[in-house]
Scaffold this motif. Structure first.
Motif, PDB file in Angstrom:
ATOM      1  N   MET A 133      55.541  51.362  41.670  1.00  0.00           N
ATOM      2  CA  MET A 133      54.201  51.242  40.937  1.00  0.00           C
ATOM      3  C   MET A 133      53.980  52.595  40.152  1.00  0.00           C
ATOM      4  N   SER A 134      53.808  52.464  38.690  1.00  0.00           N
ATOM      5  CA  SER A 134      53.250  53.692  38.177  1.00  0.00           C
ATOM      6  C   SER A 134      51.825  54.233  38.535  1.00  0.00           C
ATOM      7  N   LEU A 135      51.436  55.446  38.271  1.00  0.00           N
ATOM      8  CA  LEU A 135      50.008  55.749  38.451  1.00  0.00           C
ATOM      9  C   LEU A 135      49.018  54.872  37.712  1.00  0.00           C
ATOM     10  N   TYR A 136      49.470  54.716  36.242  1.00  0.00           N
ATOM     11  CA  TYR A 136      48.658  53.621  35.564  1.00  0.00           C
ATOM     12  C   TYR A 136      48.385  52.518  36.372  1.00  0.00           C
ATOM     13  N   GLU A 137      49.418  51.738  36.932  1.00  0.00           N
ATOM     14  CA  GLU A 137      49.272  50.559  37.680  1.00  0.00           C
ATOM     15  C   GLU A 137      48.501  50.829  38.824  1.00  0.00           C
ATOM     16  N   ILE A 138      48.509  51.791  39.703  1.00  0.00           N
ATOM     17  CA  ILE A 138      47.968  51.969  40.693  1.00  0.00           C
ATOM     18  C   ILE A 138      46.478  51.969  40.387  1.00  0.00           C
ATOM     19  N   LEU A 139      45.989  52.913  39.401  1.00  0.00           N
ATOM     20  CA  LEU A 139      44.723  53.030  39.058  1.00  0.00           C
ATOM     21  C   LEU A 139      44.066  51.733  38.580  1.00  0.00           C
ATOM     22  N   GLY A 140      44.827  50.983  37.557  1.00  0.00           N
ATOM     23  CA  GLY A 140      44.220  49.539  37.211  1.00  0.00           C
ATOM     24  C   GLY A 140      44.032  48.676  38.475  1.00  0.00           C
ATOM     25  N   THR A 141      45.159  48.789  39.347  1.00  0.00           N
ATOM     26  CA  THR A 141      44.820  47.919  40.601  1.00  0.00           C
ATOM     27  C   THR A 141      43.640  48.281  41.243  1.00  0.00           C
ATOM     28  N   LEU A 142      43.180  49.650  41.418  1.00  0.00           N
ATOM     29  CA  LEU A 142      41.914  50.145  42.092  1.00  0.00           C
ATOM     30  C   LEU A 142      40.798  49.476  41.300  1.00  0.00           C
ATOM     31  N   GLU A 143      41.016  49.787  39.879  1.00  0.00           N
ATOM     32  CA  GLU A 143      39.709  49.063  39.125  1.00  0.00           C
ATOM     33  C   GLU A 143      39.517  47.680  39.489  1.00  0.00           C
ATOM     34  N   THR A 144      40.435  47.017  39.270  1.00  0.00           N
ATOM     35  CA  THR A 144      40.259  45.370  39.796  1.00  0.00           C
ATOM     36  C   THR A 144      39.816  45.106  41.075  1.00  0.00           C
ATOM     37  N   GLY A 145      40.232  46.307  42.170  1.00  0.00           N
ATOM     38  CA  GLY A 145      39.990  45.944  43.635  1.00  0.00           C
ATOM     39  C   GLY A 145      38.483  46.216  43.607  1.00  0.00           C
ATOM     40  N   PHE A 146      37.937  47.394  42.925  1.00  0.00           N
ATOM     41  CA  PHE A 146      36.554  47.640  43.100  1.00  0.00           C
ATOM     42  C   PHE A 146      35.747  46.534  42.546  1.00  0.00           C
ATOM     43  N   ILE A 147      35.970  45.884  41.574  1.00  0.00           N
ATOM     44  CA  ILE A 147      35.332  44.734  40.979  1.00  0.00           C
ATOM     45  C   ILE A 147      35.293  43.870  41.981  1.00  0.00           C
ATOM     46  N   PHE A 148      36.386  43.397  42.553  1.00  0.00           N
ATOM     47  CA  PHE A 148      36.324  42.219  43.489  1.00  0.00           C
ATOM     48  C   PHE A 148      35.837  42.646  44.687  1.00  0.00           C
ATOM     49  N   GLY A 149      35.622  43.910  45.018  1.00  0.00           N
ATOM     50  CA  GLY A 149      34.855  44.370  46.330  1.00  0.00           C
ATOM     51  C   GLY A 149      33.592  43.831  46.086  1.00  0.00           C
ATOM     52  N   ILE A 150      32.960  43.913  44.985  1.00  0.00           N
ATOM     53  CA  ILE A 150      31.508  43.429  44.836  1.00  0.00           C
ATOM     54  C   ILE A 150      31.452  41.729  45.282  1.00  0.00           C
ATOM     55  N   VAL A 151      32.700  41.073  44.689  1.00  0.00           N
ATOM     56  CA  VAL A 151      32.663  39.688  45.079  1.00  0.00           C
ATOM     57  C   VAL A 151      32.775  39.602  46.524  1.00  0.00           C
ATOM     58  N   ALA A 152      33.522  40.538  47.095  1.00  0.00           N
ATOM     59  CA  ALA A 152      33.671  40.464  48.592  1.00  0.00           C
ATOM     60  C   ALA A 152      32.351  40.543  49.171  1.00  0.00           C
ATOM     61  N   LEU A 153      31.502  41.481  48.786  1.00  0.00           N
ATOM     62  CA  LEU A 153      30.177  41.798  49.645  1.00  0.00           C
ATOM     63  C   LEU A 153      29.198  40.496  49.363  1.00  0.00           C
ATOM     64  N   GLY A 154      29.412  39.680  48.246  1.00  0.00           N
ATOM     65  CA  GLY A 154      28.749  38.619  48.096  1.00  0.00           C
ATOM     66  C   GLY A 154      29.222  37.361  49.275  1.00  0.00           C
ATOM     67  N   ALA A 155      30.441  37.376  49.202  1.00  0.00           N
ATOM     68  CA  ALA A 155      31.119  36.520  50.030  1.00  0.00           C
ATOM     69  C   ALA A 155      30.730  36.821  51.480  1.00  0.00           C
ATOM     70  N   TYR A 156      30.825  38.159  51.940  1.00  0.00           N
ATOM     71  CA  TYR A 156      30.280  38.413  53.125  1.00  0.00           C
ATOM     72  C   TYR A 156      28.907  37.840  53.420  1.00  0.00           C
ATOM     73  N   LEU A 157      28.058  38.059  52.488  1.00  0.00           N
ATOM     74  CA  LEU A 157      26.610  37.727  52.590  1.00  0.00           C
ATOM     75  C   LEU A 157      26.481  36.468  52.927  1.00  0.00           C
ATOM     76  N   THR A 158      27.188  35.411  52.233  1.00  0.00           N
ATOM     77  CA  THR A 158      27.203  33.855  52.504  1.00  0.00           C
ATOM     78  C   THR A 158      27.837  33.340  53.561  1.00  0.00           C
ATOM     79  N   PHE A 159      29.251  33.901  53.723  1.00  0.00           N
ATOM     80  CA  PHE A 159      30.202  33.475  54.957  1.00  0.00           C
ATOM     81  C   PHE A 159      29.674  34.047  56.254  1.00  0.00           C
ATOM     82  N   GLN A 160      29.569  35.469  56.319  1.00  0.00           N
ATOM     83  CA  GLN A 160      29.568  36.060  57.557  1.00  0.00           C
ATOM     84  C   GLN A 160      27.814  36.162  58.118  1.00  0.00           C
ATOM     85  N   ILE A 161      27.061  36.466  56.987  1.00  0.00           N
ATOM     86  CA  ILE A 161      25.714  36.732  57.387  1.00  0.00           C
ATOM     87  C   ILE A 161      25.065  35.444  57.413  1.00  0.00           C
ATOM     88  N   LEU A 162      25.025  34.526  56.589  1.00  0.00           N
ATOM     89  CA  LEU A 162      24.367  33.386  56.595  1.00  0.00           C
ATOM     90  C   LEU A 162      25.008  31.965  56.962  1.00  0.00           C
TER      91      LEU A 162
END
Length: 300
Positions: free
Chosen positions: A1-30
């Motif tokens: 993978m190129s640096l551009y692809e790695i940074l793009g993957t991190l970009e998407t990963g951080f966005i879905f990290g917000i989704v993961a926090l929401g999933a943690y709140l519903t599935f794990q906490i509640l």
């Protein structure tokens, strides 16, 4: 993978990290299996894109408005469960299906392009760095701030009550906690986070689409499962950190799988790769933690 692809993957990963926090709140906490996110993710994107393009709103306010819309969607799901005793999974399915039509109405069509308009990422164009470098930095900082705010909230009296409502509803009710309200506001907050992630996703990829929520629930669950399998923790701070780590690791695993020619995967196989990764994570949880598996592999 190129640096551009790695940074793009991190970009998407951080966005879905917000989704993961929401999933943690519903599935794990509640302990509330919530499928509304399949509709609230594109809802946030649709609201933000429409307000930016059609109404000329400031992109930051439009993104916040998308989060408010997501909160309303999650609140409605919890309302169906708490007030009308509809099974939580079914309530989430009903809202997700209805949000598909609502999103079409909001965008006046199946998608809303974000071309030649300002987005939240436009604010950083004058820093002298290309977008593929500055965007992951901004998203990383943003998701870290959201994580810390969630940690702080869950340490408050209200947050502790929410945790108690998910861990032992009967005991929480006996101690004066309104379990129904905890579900209403907790599921609403989780979907607000998911909708904000959808709004950011649309702005960074240039369009909102009614179909962009397909598989989001699996992404969120995969992030939580993978992260907490590798970094098991009993503290909220480390648990939310594990969710973010899991989101980034999940996106890297998908990118590596799609780039590995010998596996034969194509870009259209991303949902298949996602399902396989979740299945592997669940199997690993049943047979031992990822950390144990990695240690055994290292001894070989």
């Amino acid at each position: 993978m190129s640096l551009y692809e790695i940074l793009g993957t991190l970009e998407t990963g951080f966005i879905f990290g917000i989704v993961a926090l929401g999933a943690y709140l519903t599935f794990q906490i509640l302990d509330f299996p919530d499928l509304t996110v399949e509709g609230s993710f594109p809802l946030g994107a649709a609201v933000a894109a429409t307000l930016i393009v059609a109404a000329g709103w400031n992109p930051w306010l439009a993104t916040l408005a998308g989060g408010v819309a997501g909160f309303a969607a999650g609140f409605a799901t919890a309302m169906l469960n708490v007030r009308f005793k509809i099974l939580h999974i079914l309530a989430g399915i009903l809202l997700s299906i209805s949000l598909y039509s609502i999103n079409l109405r909001i965008m006046s069509g199946p998608n809303k392009p974000l071309l030649m308009v300002d987005t939240v990422f436009t604010s950083f164009e004058g820093l002298g760095l290309p977008g593929y470098i500055i965007n992951p930095i901004f998203l990383g900082i943003m998701v870290l701030v959201i994580k810390l705010l969630l940690d702080a909230f869950l340490a408050t009296g209200w947050g502790i009550s929410m945790r108690a409502a998910g861990a032992n509803p009967a005991m929480a009710e006996a101690n004066g906690v309104n379990v129904g309200n905890m579900k209403l506001y907790g599921v609403g907050a989780a979907n607000a986070l998911t909708a904000i992630a959808g709004a950011l996703f649309a702005q960074i990829f240039g369009a909102a689409d009614a179909y962009m929520g397909i598989g989001v629930i699996i992404v969120g669950l995969a992030s939580v499962i993978v992260g907490m399998s590798i970094l098991p923790s009993r503290t909220i701070f480390l648990a939310t950190l594990a969710c973010l780590f899991g989101a980034v690791l999940y996106r890297l695993a998908v990118a590596l799988a799609l780039n590995a020619d010998f596996l034969g995967f194509q870009a259209s196989d991303v949902q298949l790769v996602t399902a396989l990764l979740v299945a592997i994570a669940l199997i690993a949880q049943q047979t031992g933690s990822f950390r144990t598996i990695l240690r055994k592999g290292g001894r070989k």
